[in-house]
Design an enzyme around this catalytic site. Structure first.
Site, short mmCIF file in Angstrom:
data_model
loop_
_atom_site.label_atom_id
_atom_site.label_comp_id
_atom_site.label_asym_id
_atom_site.label_seq_id
_atom_site.Cartn_x
_atom_site.Cartn_y
_atom_site.Cartn_z
N HIS A 97 -1.59 0.00 0.11
CA HIS A 97 -2.92 -0.28 -0.39
C HIS A 97 -3.47 -1.60 0.14
CE1 HIS A 97 -3.32 2.73 -3.93
NE2 HIS A 97 -2.56 3.23 -2.96
N HIS A 265 5.09 9.76 0.21
CA HIS A 265 5.32 10.41 -1.07
C HIS A 265 6.75 10.93 -1.20
CE1 HIS A 265 0.73 11.08 -1.79
NE2 HIS A 265 1.09 9.81 -1.76
#
EC number: 1.11.1.21
Length: 736
Positions: A97, A265
């Site tokens: 992020h 993920h």
């Protein structure tokens, strides 16, 4: 009688400080914002002007730092317990992020400045609880101090998280310097509420879900896509379109996108243990006693298994702290049912799960859960382009691991500029096309005598001052301080796509380049030793020669500094699609506007000046000089406020400030103007908004008055030459 509550400065009791009153922008919301040209000034930097981060980084024991980071991964803290006893997933998300705000449209965003520490990013909904990740890092940052920036540490922590869970990363380059205040130049969107859907006012979407440029996220406060689907609609195919658009604007192709999603993920989990109504305000809105932490939750313990984050709950696969092929296995092995998380978010759970694929609870080993997928995850299975790529990775684990390693490295280094800026022992030896490589200097450089002779040859070639200056400017002004791309080094103005850009006037450019190439060949052929001049250097030298001639035309002798050392890149070293985003939609310095935009021409000028790292005075003197040098696109006369073009004078400012001229708009859009004599009505000049803003805006007029004063010609020449040299060398990181 005195009042102890009375302010000793103003004498008032209530709201005695400037920030309590209405600011200028409140009264005049369309006022031109020049503050973006003066961000993060030295006065606000606690490290001092003599501080060199590169030198401090060289003193860093990188191996010891990484050992400390590895130890942190499993050092679970009671105040914020680690999922599965390992903080890896949290730190991967933090690094992702940090870097993932980068967008190709203007090169802004990314992890290169440590901006996740400040508003708005520190309080974006998508960054929920990343404040905890940075607090977990603080003891390590405290230990190593100035030797490691927050910007570097956040990315390195992501790398170490991956490595500590069994993944081999591609490498790490340091060199990201911290900023000390929020970045105000980045346009994040116009919406007035977090996570506003596309049907809300001031939407970033138009037409058939066309995302506004340069944005690279689907909603205000998200990094990329809404994991629940477009506007929360759980449609995996429609989500695939959003994923492709947003990741593409972050410089990722389809293969890289699939690798990043599937690889990232593989680790960690999502958090949605309860309703979001239990979650308190974000860091910027939290009460002072929270000390910069936000999202305090009243749901049970508010942490560990009770954590509320995105609202989605669960892990993607078994073993969320181990690198393996589990994500892709689970994605394709099972059918998926749409459910609501405990927080009410749309997500998908695998049907009829085998015991081996059940996921042990992150904080209670006696519990197990079905694997979950977000709507965005399922786009890798149901999007017709992503699906075969994902299956190929599933069948070829080594290919998948290599693709993820490279995509992660690109994600975390894309905004750092050329490889030469990377620091440290873990910089990969391989040169990558997205790093915009240029050849190393493998020849003797020209000296002062050669430079003088080449200037004479250039000026005798028949090329005009305007042509020389325009070509040098076109070559150098592609530079973006945001992601350190573009610039004159490499001489890519002679290659696709730059040679064909409308703003570069391809026909004229071809003529200039042919002449300079002939001069280059004649010079190089005449050398008996290893001395050579590159075309990249010759283009810049031509601009310098043109400016010196223009000053001579004004009766002034100036020497424009020139430092050789640029090399010529090849077409094979140039990714055409990647360089296409550098094409200017507007360049006020050349009075060029590709089309009419909702943003004013003067705002676009300031935006380009900011990308060129210019101050307001530099922008002012540079534009005034470019106008009298007749460097406009298409040789337009707009703003050429002089009767003696190609003569380097302060005439632009003298005539702009002349009260004997009356200006009137001549276009319905109010972007073209005529200046007529106040008495006779005779047409004197034509201009654009970019020209007249220097007389209209009070701050810019104050600067224009400096250069329009009777004693300012010498200062004008000095300042113009200084800023010209600055722009020509913006990408010369070898000179730093």
């Amino acid at each position: 009688m005195s009042n102890d509550c009375t302010c000793p400065v103003t004498g008032r009791v209530d709201k005695p400080i400037a920030s309590s009153g209405r600011a200028n922008r409140d009264w005049w919301p369309h006022q031109l914002n020049l503050k973006i040209l003066h961000q993060n000034p030295p006065l606000g930097n606690p490290m001092g002007e003599e501080f060199s981060y590169a030198e401090e980084f060289k003193k860093l024991d990188l191996e010891a730092l990484k050992k400390d980071l590895y130890a942190l991964m499993t050092d679970s803290q009671e105040w914020w317990p680690a999922d599965y006893g390992h903080y890896g997933g949290l730190f991967i998300r933090m690094a992702w992020h940090s870097a993932g705000t980068y967008r190709t449209g203007d090169g802004r965003g990314g992890g290169g400045s440590g901006s996740q520490r400040f508003a708005p990013l520190n309080s974006w909904p998508d960054n929920v609880n990343l404040d905890k990740a940075r607090r977990l890092l603080w003891p390590i940052k405290q230990k190593y101090g100035r030797k490691i920036s927050w910007a570097d540490l956040m990315i390195l922590a992501g790398n170490c998280a991956l490595e500590s869970m069994g993944f081999k990363t591609f490498g790490f380059g340091g060199g990201r310097e911290d900023i000390w205040e929020p970045e105000e130049d980045i346009y994040w969107g116009s919406e007035a509420e977090w996570l506003a859907t596309s049907d809300k006012p001031k939407s970033r979407y138009s037409g058939d879900r066309d995302l506004e440029n340069p944005l690279a996220a689907v909603q205000m406060g998200l990094i990329y896509v809404n994991p629940e689907g477009p506007d929360g609609n759980p449609d995996p195919v429609a989500s695939g379109r959003d994923v492709r658009e947003t990741f593409g604007r972050m410089a990722m192709n389809d293969e890289e996108t699939v690798a990043l999603v599937a690889g990232g993920h593989t680790f960690g989990k999502c958090h949605g243990a309860g309703p979001a109504t239990h979650v308190g305000p974000e860091p910027e809105a939290a009460p002072i006693e929270e000390q910069g932490l936000g999202w305090k939750s009243s749901f049970r313990s508010g942490k560990g298994g009770d954590t509320i984050g995105s609202g989605i709950e669960g892990a993607w696969k078994p073993n969320p702290t181990t690198w393996d092929m589990g994500y892709l296995k689970v994605l394709f092995k099972y059918e998926w049912e749409l459910v609501k998380s405990p927080a009410g978010a749309n997500q998908w759970l695998a049907k009829d799960v085998d015991e081996e694929d059940m996921v042990v609870d992150a904080h209670d080993p006696s519990k197990k859960h079905r694997p979950m997928m977000t709507t965005a995850d399922l786009s890798l299975r149901f999007d017709p382009i992503y699906e075969p790529i994902a299956r190929d990775y599933q069948q070829n684990p080594e290919k998948f691991a290599d693709a993820f390693a490279r995509a992660w490295f690109k994600l975390t280094h894309r905004d750092m500029g050329p490889r030469s800026r990377y620091l440290g022992a873990e910089v990969p030896a391989e040169e990558l096309i997205w790093q915009d490589p240029v050849p190393t200097v493998d020849h003797q450089l020209i000296d002062g005598q050669d430079i003088a002779a080449l200037k004479d040859t250039i000026l005798a070639s028949g090329l005009s001052v305007s042509q020389l200056v325009s070509t040098a400017w076109a070559s150098a002004s592609t530079f973006r301080g945001s992601d350190k791309r573009g610039g004159a080094n490499g001489g890519r103005i002679r290659l696709a796509p730059q040679k064909d850009w409308e703003v570069n006037q391809p026909a004229q450019l071809k003529t200039v380049l042919q002449t300079l190439e002939r001069i280059q060949k004649e010079y190089n052929d005449a050398q008996s030793g290893g001395k050579r001049v590159s075309l990249a250097d010759l283009i810049v030298l031509g601009g310098c020669a043109g400016i010196e001639q223009a000053a001579k035309n004004a009766g002034q002798a100036v020497s424009v500094p020139f430092t050789p050392g640029r090399t010529d890149a090849t077409q094979e070293q140039t990714d055409v699609a990647s360089f296409a985003v550098l094409e200017p939609a507007a360049d006020g310095f050349r009075n060029y506007l590709k089309t009419r935009y909702t943003v004013s021409a003067e705002e676009l000028l300031v935006d380009r000046a900011q990308l060129l790292t210019l101050t307001a005075p530099e922008m002012t003197v540079l534009l005034g000089g470019m106008r009298v040098l007749n460097a406009n696109y298409g040789q337009s006369r707009h703003g050429v406020f002089t009767k003696r073009p190609e003569t380097l004078t302060n005439d632009f400012f003298l005539n702009l400030l002349d009260m004997g001229t009356v200006w009137k708009a001549t276009s319905e859009a109010g972007d073209l103007f005529e200046g007529r004599d106040h008495t006779s009505g005779e047409l004197k000049w034509t201009a654009t908004r970019v020209d007249l803003i220097f007389g209209s805006n009070s701050q810019l007029r104050a600067l224009a008055e400096v250069y329009g004063s009777g004693d300012s010609q010498e200062k004008f020449l000095h300042d113009f030459v200084a800023v010209w040299e600055k722009v020509m060398n913006l990408d010369r990181f070898d000179l730093a």
